[in-house]
Structures are given as structure tokens and as C-alpha cells.
Design a protein around this motif. Structure first.
Motif, PDB file in Angstrom:
ATOM      1  N   GLU A 443      55.133  76.389  47.200  1.00 25.42           N
ATOM      2  CA  GLU A 443      55.963  77.000  46.154  1.00 25.42           C
ATOM      3  C   GLU A 443      56.046  78.509  46.341  1.00 25.42           C
ATOM      4  OE1 GLU A 443      58.392  77.459  42.896  1.00 25.42           O
ATOM      5  OE2 GLU A 443      57.846  75.654  44.011  1.00 25.42           O
ATOM      6  N   LEU A 444      54.919  79.109  46.705  1.00 26.22           N
ATOM      7  CA  LEU A 444      54.914  80.546  46.971  1.00 26.22           C
ATOM      8  C   LEU A 444      55.873  80.887  48.112  1.00 26.22           C
ATOM      9  CD1 LEU A 444      53.644  83.431  46.799  1.00 26.22           C
ATOM     10  CD2 LEU A 444      51.920  82.605  48.414  1.00 26.22           C
ATOM     11  N   ALA A 445      55.810  80.100  49.204  1.00 29.00           N
ATOM     12  CA  ALA A 445      56.689  80.361  50.347  1.00 29.00           C
ATOM     13  C   ALA A 445      58.146  80.148  49.994  1.00 29.00           C
ATOM     14  CB  ALA A 445      56.288  79.459  51.519  1.00 29.00           C
ATOM     15  N   ALA A 446      58.425  79.145  49.138  1.00 32.27           N
ATOM     16  CA  ALA A 446      59.812  78.897  48.752  1.00 32.27           C
ATOM     17  C   ALA A 446      60.385  80.084  47.984  1.00 32.27           C
ATOM     18  CB  ALA A 446      59.891  77.628  47.905  1.00 32.27           C
ATOM     19  N   ARG A 447      59.592  80.646  47.075  1.00 34.10           N
ATOM     20  CA  ARG A 447      60.073  81.809  46.323  1.00 34.10           C
ATOM     21  C   ARG A 447      60.236  83.025  47.238  1.00 34.10           C
ATOM     22  NH1 ARG A 447      56.944  81.418  40.446  1.00 34.10           N
ATOM     23  NH2 ARG A 447      57.104  79.152  40.226  1.00 34.10           N
ATOM     24  N   ALA A 448      59.279  83.210  48.130  1.00 34.70           N
ATOM     25  CA  ALA A 448      59.401  84.327  49.064  1.00 34.70           C
ATOM     26  C   ALA A 448      60.579  84.130  50.012  1.00 34.70           C
ATOM     27  CB  ALA A 448      58.106  84.481  49.854  1.00 34.70           C
ATOM     28  N   GLY A 449      60.847  82.872  50.397  1.00 37.42           N
ATOM     29  CA  GLY A 449      61.960  82.605  51.297  1.00 37.42           C
ATOM     30  C   GLY A 449      63.298  82.989  50.703  1.00 37.42           C
ATOM     31  N   LEU A 450      63.477  82.749  49.417  1.00 36.68           N
ATOM     32  CA  LEU A 450      64.735  83.132  48.774  1.00 36.68           C
ATOM     33  C   LEU A 450      64.918  84.643  48.784  1.00 36.68           C
ATOM     34  CD1 LEU A 450      64.767  80.705  45.708  1.00 36.68           C
ATOM     35  CD2 LEU A 450      66.138  80.544  47.788  1.00 36.68           C
ATOM     36  N   VAL A 451      63.835  85.366  48.499  1.00 37.45           N
ATOM     37  CA  VAL A 451      63.919  86.827  48.523  1.00 37.45           C
ATOM     38  C   VAL A 451      64.207  87.316  49.939  1.00 37.45           C
ATOM     39  CG1 VAL A 451      62.661  88.965  48.080  1.00 37.45           C
ATOM     40  CG2 VAL A 451      62.379  87.014  46.545  1.00 37.45           C
ATOM     41  N   LEU A 452      63.557  86.702  50.932  1.00 37.49           N
ATOM     42  CA  LEU A 452      63.796  87.094  52.323  1.00 37.49           C
ATOM     43  C   LEU A 452      65.223  86.801  52.746  1.00 37.49           C
ATOM     44  CD1 LEU A 452      60.520  85.934  54.106  1.00 37.49           C
ATOM     45  CD2 LEU A 452      61.299  88.270  53.768  1.00 37.49           C
TER      46      LEU A 452
END
Length: 832
Positions: A443-452
Motif C-alpha cells: 500500500e505504501l508503494a502504491a501511494r508513492a507510485g502515484l506521486v512518482l
């Protein structure tokens, strides 16, 4: 003391030893530098409102800011040390004066604690602990506070007071030391470690329920407890369990009055994960910069969730480029963007340096993550797996850094496209990653992926606009006929770095040069595209030899036809090195600067300003300026001299002053101007440059009188032979014997065409020697421009211009008021 603060939020009753904590750090100026969410709940103001304000205005407990006995107590190292109780805090005084703080490291004094009544919308009983801090940083005081009204014991004879004790006095001392960083959840690793070390030295915070019972304080971040379904059977009938027993055998976490069920623990764990994700989400996405976003994510998860976080992105993502569709493969290059860890400094730097790019072979957890797009959990990295991973790093042994650690690899993806991945490692002595950690990491990576992905798309669009803009900026030759030219283009800041500023130099017949600087209003891709259209139009109209005022008039008409939003400023100058003059027209642009070679004086040229291109209905005027050899003309856009909050007159004055400074070369002169303007406007407190800048400087060298010769010929074919003879003799006088055969041939062809097509006016031939080129210009009164024909074997015409095209370095034809001029350039010195 805080009657002006907003009403406090309602709080839940906490268990003894596990309490909601407010955390405040005060710097050496007595101002708040850290303000936790617990401080907001306890005292009212939010973090944005609190940080930077005097602590005495925010913390409604005077004793927390002044030790017993006043400020002088901190100079007395003989005070009570760690392990001594501080009592209830009586006799602290009600003054608001904070204790003196210093930048220099001070002897570590004693901590203090107390209890006070704070007024407000809902009066509260505040328990507090204050730790003076030493060290090179600005942090000088750590204050922990809790709502004492929620912790009052049932029996009136008992008491609840804050105190200190060495953490080694309790079972599970190591666990207490490890959990202490949780009190500072949003501070940097370095600052948190320094503060934690001093807190452990000065004394662990405890709650004193009696003279003998003390319970270590552990933070409660708001996870509610559900009612127990069974009661303890160990307490004798009629006796209340002591708080010390409630602390648990290991002293790490106090046990509540009734034990928690497995469901309670699971519920608390889920809530803790959700709070962690919400906190991380709030800390990332503050910038569209890829590296900064990755750094924010890494600092949020280390050390709270993991001990090491390494982030890899596709090389194309880092470069702001597109990449092929489909899943990555063994040839995909991954760029190491950031590495955050809690290991000793420098331990990872030589083995896995930031900025390195590398592929990952099939069969590794990293390849599995990048191809499947799913997290990969490795409870412990075995020696065999460590050897396989280490084989990717030539001449570097990474095994001591990874073997025996727990690893979680999570993909950074958006719209089902893997942009990169994060490698998370935990130390061997820490709990291994479990299934809940895997879900949390995903979930953390998914949120960071959207920002990236947002940052990637923004970077990609910026690169497209920059590429378009750079492709439209000309590659100007440093030497034109009679003048030297130097240019500079500086993109703006991130907010507006793509703009519509441009410059140009255009070769005209008659050995003249057109110098142009323009600025399209606005920024972004549209401005860059509009700049390209206007620059192309200026080049086309300049080739028609239009007077400066007429050229701007035509450009204004074109801008209005292209759209109502096409607005630009422009200054157009034509330099004639033979006549030693400038013809200049201005369309709403800042005036040029002329630097006189005779005395080094610089001045702004007084020109009719005119209106910007695209306004319409405004006349333009041409100004004639006499110049001398060595004079310099400086043209620039307003981004160089204008900054927000500054008077443009200040920038123009600085431009004149800096342009007059002597320099070794034209390039050095341009650099001097840019540095001087940046220093002048920056020193005036107007901030940095925001807009893009175009700068063009021309040294007007002119041509010597003996380098130009003009002849006139009658409309008689026999005059062609005389023209060849005159050119032959002149070239010998100039010492250009090698150029005679080609020059005679080309001059004969051009003069023949002029004599044949001229109507009544004589034919004029001008020969110009300029550095490494010979320029020949033939003028007649025929307005029809010659065209290059494809002459067949039996055709009698069409071969003359083809000879000129093959043997001359350049050639062209332009209409004039009297007719036309055909010119060609012949390279000298064996160059062509």
C-alpha cells in the motif's frame, strides 16, 4: 494561560503507564522547533501555527520552561541526576520567562518534571517531563506532557506524579531503549538518535503512583482498547494490582488492568498500520521532483518500518523520457535514486553508491517483483541467496550488508506500469517482515507510485517543452561580417523554466547583419511554440530586406491573425558595417545598451517604445544610431533585469554598469553581466531570478575603408570583361591571387545576368574583403529575382547560377527599393 487557543479535542482515558503524549522541542532561541500531533490535541494549536513561535506562549506550564530555582539552576551541575523523582512541581513560579539557551554545547544538567493546572475551554491537569539537551544542534529542550486528569487513581490516598528512573532499573531495559524513538515519530533519524541518547542518560520518564511504585511511560498513539472479556485471576481478593505489576515482566509495555485478547492486539496492529500509512501519505507529494519524492518516502519508513530502504527507478523515468510498453526484462537498466539506512555513516556508500545504474538478472527477488508487479517477501536472506545477489556487484562484497536480514521488495507502479521498486531490509535482531508488513509495504508503494507517476509525467512534459525550445533557438556564428557576436540563454526556475525568450542574427545583403531579441509573454509549451513561429517569421521577412519598422508592422499583423493571445515584445536592429550605423525599431521591449569604445561609457538607447507585437493598431518607428568600430550593443530580455519586488530601473542601471566592465572576450563579458545582475538584485533582497533570459552582445568592428570597393557599369555586354579585369586587379592588390580565377568566373556570370536583365539604370558591383571571405554584390533595377534552373545539354541559359551555386560558399538574391541585389560569398585561404 491558553484561553486564546481553540477548544481541545476530547481525549480517551488511558491506562497507567501507556498514555497519549505531547512532544515539544524548543530551540536555542526559545522557540518551538517540533510540535507533535499529541501537542495539538493537548494544547490546542496545530503544528503550522506552533513551530517558530516562543514556547512560553504555547505551553501553558511555566515550570516546563524554567527549572527549580530559576535559570541559574542550569549552571549548577550539582542538581539532582537521573533516577531522582521530581515531585509535583510545586514552587516553580508563574513567570513566562524561558530559561537561557545557548548555541555552544553545555554540561548536561538535570531533567525536571512537574504537575500543573492549565486553564482553557476544558481545564486540564498537565503532567510534564523536561529534558535539557546538549550538543551541536539547535535543540535545547525536550518537553513531554500528558493529561493527568485521565490518570488519577481510584483511591484518594494514592497519587500520580511524573518522575525519572534509570531505564535499567526495570526488566526489559533493552526493549524500553528500542521503543523510546517512538516518542519522536516524525523527527529526522540523526536528531532523534541524539535526543534518545540523552533521554536514556538523564532518566527514563516514569509515573509514580506511590513512593515505591513507578511505571515506565510508553506512548499511546490513540489506538482505542476494547472491553476485555475476562478478568485476571492473580490479584488477591480486595486488593488492586500495583502499577509496577501492571507494567509487565519485561517493563516494555505496561499491562492494562485487564489483559488484551488476540482480537484486541490485531485490531491495534491494523490501526497502527493505517495511522502509519496516513502519516506517510501526508509527508510525500510535496514536490514534483522525483529525487525529493523518493527521499520523503525513504525518510518516512526508516527506521519506523524498516532499517534500510533503497529505491531504484527505470533510467528513462529518471531522465524524463518515455519507455517501451510491456514488462521489464533482464536488459532493463535500473537507476539507484536514493538509499536511507540506520547503519553507521558511509557503510553503504562504497558498495551501493547512489546514482549507479544496473540490470537485474532473472531468478532474483528483484526481477520477480519488477516483472510481476507484486511485493516479494523474504523472511531471512540465506547465505545461498546472499551469494546470488552479491554476484551482481562486481568487485564489491555486499553479503555482510544483507545476509541474515529480512527483506521486502515492493514495486513502485502506476496504471499497472512498474516505474521502479524499493528494497526494504530489517536488521537481524529485529522482527522479520510478516504478511501484514507485506500488505503495508504494498500500500505504501502504491501511494508513492502515484506521486512518482505525477512527477514523471511533469518531468516528461518539461523535457518536451525544453527540447522544443532548444531546437528553435539558433546556433549563432560567433563572427558575422563586421561584427563579433556572443549569446546566452538561461532557462527560468522550475515554476516557469520553459519560456518564449529568443535571440537571432540574420545575414543580410550588403554585408549587413540583423540582430533580434524577443520575449513571448507567458511560459510553457505554448509560449515556446509561439516563439518558434515568430522567430521563423522574422527570418523570412528579414530575407526580404524589409526596413525594421515595416518588419515589426508585418509581424504584428501576423500575430493578430494567429490568435488574440499572441503577445510578444521584440527589438530588431540592422547593423551596416560599411555605413557604420544601426537601424533599430522597438516593440515594447526594454531598450538596448550601447557601450562606446572611445571612452567606455555605456548608456540606454532612447528609442520609441512602441506596443508589444499582437496589440495591433500601433505604429512602429525606426531610429538611426551612428556607431564607431569597437562599440558594443547589448540586447536582452526582461528576465535579466526584472525581478519581483524590484524596480526595473535598478536592473537597467546595473545592466549599464556591468556592460561597461572590460572583459577578455565576448563570452566573458556576457558572463560578467549575468553574474553582476544576479548579485545586485539578490543583494537587494528580491530573491532569485524566476523568468528565462536571452542575452545577445555584438561588438561592432566595422570594415576598413580599403576593404570595400564599388564600381558602376553601363548596360553593355562589353562591360563584363571590364568587371572581371577590375576584380582581378583589386584582388592582386589585396594579396588574394589564389582567389582570382574563381572570382573572375563568378563575377562574370552575375554581371552578365545583371546587364542582360536591367532596364535603364546602371549596374553596380561592390567587392568586400572580410576576414576569411570575399563578398561580391551586384545590384540592378530589375525586380525579378533569379531562380536556379535545371539546364539540359542543349539549353543556352540556366548554367550561370548553377556555376555560382557550385563554386560559391553561399549565394542569394534580395529585392531592394530600386530593384534587386544578387550576392555570393567566396571562401578565402583554401576554405570552402
Amino acid at each position: 494561560m491558553d484561553g486564546g487557543n481553540p477548544p481541545r479535542l476530547p481525549r480517551q482515558r488511558a491506562e497507567p503507564g501507556r498514555v497519549p503524549l505531547a512532544v515539544v522541542v524548543v530551540d536555542s532561541d526559545g522557540r518551538v522547533s517540533h510540535w507533535s500531533s499529541g501537542a495539538r490535541k493537548l494544547f490546542g494549536p496545530g503544528r503550522e501555527e506552533a513551530v517558530g513561535r516562543p514556547a512560553a506562549d504555547l505551553i501553558p506550564v511555566a515550570g516546563a520552561l524554567m527549572p527549580p530555582g530559576g535559570p541559574a539552576a542550569y549552571d549548577d551541575p550539582a542538581g539532582a541526576r537521573a533516577g531522582s523523582g521530581a515531585g509535583s512541581g510545586a514552587g516553580f513560579g508563574a513567570g513566562d520567562t524561558a530559561f537561557p539557551l545557548h548555541d555552544e554545547p553545555q554540561p548536561v544538567p538535570c531533567p525536571t518534571a512537574g504537575r500543573a493546572r492549565a486553564s482553557g475551554a476544558v481545564p486540564i491537569d498537565v503532567l510534564w517531563w523536561a529534558y535539557p539537551l546538549a550538543g551541536p544542534g539547535r535543540s535545547r529542550l525536550l518537553v513531554l506532557a500528558a493529561d493527568g486528569s485521565q490518570l488519577s487513581p481510584a483511591e484518594p490516598a494514592e497519587r500520580v506524579a511524573p518522575g525519572f528512573a534509570l531505564h535499567t532499573e526495570f526488566p526489559g531495559a533493552e526493549e524500553l531503549a528500542r521503543r523510546l524513538p517512538e516518542i519522536l515519530p516524525s523527527m529526522s533519524v540523526g536528531e532523534s538518535s541524539r535526543i534518545v541518547g540523552q533521554v536514556l542518560e538523564l532518566g527514563y520518564p516514569v509515573l509514580e503512583f506511590s513512593r515505591h511504585d513507578r511505571v515506565p511511560v510508553t506512548p499511546d498513539w490513540g489506538v482505542p482498547r476494547r472491553a476485555a472479556r475476562r478478568t485476571p485471576a492473580v490479584a488477591p481478593a480486595g486488593e488492586r494490582p500495583s502499577p509496577a505489576a501492571a507494567a509487565g515482566a519485561d517493563g516494555a509495555a505496561p499491562v492494562p488492568a485487564v489483559p488484551e485478547t488476540a482480537g484486541d492486539l490485531e485490531y491495534a496492529a491494523v490501526r497502527e498500520r493505517l495511522e502509519f500509512l496516513n502519516e506517510v501519505s501526508g509527508r510525500i507529494g510535496s514536490s514534483l521532483d522525483l529525487t525529493r519524492t523518493i527521499r520523503e518516502v525513504s525518510e518516512a519508513v526508516v527506521p519506523r518500518f524498516t532499517d534500510v530502504a533503497g529505491t531504484y527507478l527505470r533510467e528513462q523515468v529518471v531522465a524524463g523520457e518515455g519507455f517501451p510498453d510491456g514488462v521489464p526484462d533482464v536488459t532493463t537498466m535500473w537507476h539507484r535514486v536514493w538509499l536511507e539506512h540506520t547503519d553507521p555513516p558511509g557503510r553503504w556508500d562504497d558498495v551501493v553508491p547512489v546514482g549507479e545504474s544496473m540490470p537485474f538478472p532473472a531468478g532474483t527477488p528483484f526481477f520477480q517483483c519488477m516483472t510481476s508487479g507484486e511485493p516479494v517477501l523474504v523472511p531471512r536472506i540465506t547465505e545461498e541467496m546472499g551469494n546470488a545477489i552479491a554476484s551482481q556487484f562486481e568487485k564489491r562484497d555486499i553479503r555482510p550488508l544483507i545476509n541474515g536480514r529480512s527483506m521486502l521488495v515492493v514495486p513502485l507502479k502506476a496504471r499497472d506500469v512498474v516505474l521502479g521498486f524499493m528494497i526494504l531490509l530489517r536488521h537481524a535482531e529485529r522482527d522479520v517482515f510478516n504478511e501484514m508488513d507485506r500488505v503495508t509495504g504494498a500500500e505504501l508503494a502504491a501511494r508513492a507510485g502515484l506521486v512518482l507517476d505525477n512527477a514523471r509525467m511533469y518531468t516528461y512534459q518539461e523535457n518536451v517543452a525544453e527540447t522544443l525550445q532548444e531546437s528553435m533557438l539558433p546556433q549563432i556564428a560567433p563572427r558575422m561580417t563586421g561584427c563579433d557576436i556572443a549569446t546566452r540563454y538561461l532557462p527560468g526556475t522550475r515554476q516557469g523554466r520553459v519560456g518564449g525568450d529568443w535571440f537571432d542574427s540574420i545575414k543580410l545583403h550588403g554585408s549587413r547583419t540583423a540582430l533580434v531579441v524577443g520575449d513571448v509573454m507567458g511560459h510553457g509549451l505554448n509560449s515556446a511554440a509561439m516563439m518558434g513561429q515568430l522567430r521563423t517569421a522574422v527570418q523570412t521577412m528579414a530575407a526580404l530586406d524589409l526596413p525594421p519598422a515595416q518588419l515589426l508592422r508585418n509581424l504584428d499583423d501576423l500575430a493578430q491573425r494567429l490568435g488574440e493571445h499572441y503577445l510578444a515584445t521584440c527589438v530588431y536592429a540592422v547593423y551596416d558595417p560599411v555605413a557604420q550605423e544601426l537601424l533599430i525599431s522597438n516593440a515594447g521591449h526594454i531598450p538596448p545598451v550601447i557601450v562606446r569604445a572611445e571612452d567606455g561609457r555605456s548608456e540606454l538607447l532612447e528609442l520609441p517604445t512602441g506596443a508589444p507585437i499582437g496589440v495591433g493598431g500601433v505604429p512602429f518607428e525606426t531610429t538611426r544610431v551612428a556607431v564607431r568600430p569597437g562599440d558594443r550593443l547589448v540586447l536582452c530580455t526582461d528576465g535579466l533585469v526584472e525581478m519581483r519586488g524590484a524596480d526595473i530601473g535598478t536592473g537597467l542601471a546595473a545592466l549599464c554598469e556591468s556592460a561597461a566592465h572590460p572583459a577578455a572576450s565576448m563570452d566573458d563579458a556576457c558572463d560578467t553581466i549575468i553574474r553582476s545582475l544576479a548579485a545586485t538584485l539578490g543583494a537587494a533582497g528580491h530573491g532569485g531570478r524566476k523568468d528565462d533570459v536571452a542575452l545577445l552582445m555584438a561588438r561592432l568592428g566595422g570594415l576598413a575603408e580599403d576593404s570595400v570597393v564599388t564600381w558602376q557599369f553601363a548596360l553593355d555586354p562589353r562591360e563584363v570583361a571590364r568587371a572581371r579585369l577590375l576584380v582581378h586587379e583589386r584582388l592582386l592588390e589585396w594579396g588574394l591571387a589564389d582567389a582570382v580565377p574563381t572570382a573572375e568566373l563568378l563575377v562574370g556570370e552575375v554581371v552578365t545576368n545583371a546587364v542582360r536583365h536591367s532596364h535603364s539604370r546602371h549596374v553596380e558591383l561592390r567587392l568586400v574583403r572580410a576576414d576569411d571571405v570575399l563578398i561580391c554584390e551586384v545590384a540592378d533595377d530589375d525586380h525579378a529575382l533569379p531562380t536556379l534552373l535545371d539546364a539540359g545539354p542543349n539549353d543556352e541559359r540556366g548554367r550561370g547560377l548553377r556555376l555560382v551555386s557550385r563554386l560559391a560558399r553561399e549565394w542569394g538574391a534580395s529585392r531592394t527599393a530600386q530593384g534587386k541585389t544578387v550576392w555570393f560569398e567566396q571562401a578565402l585561404g583554401g576554405r570552402g
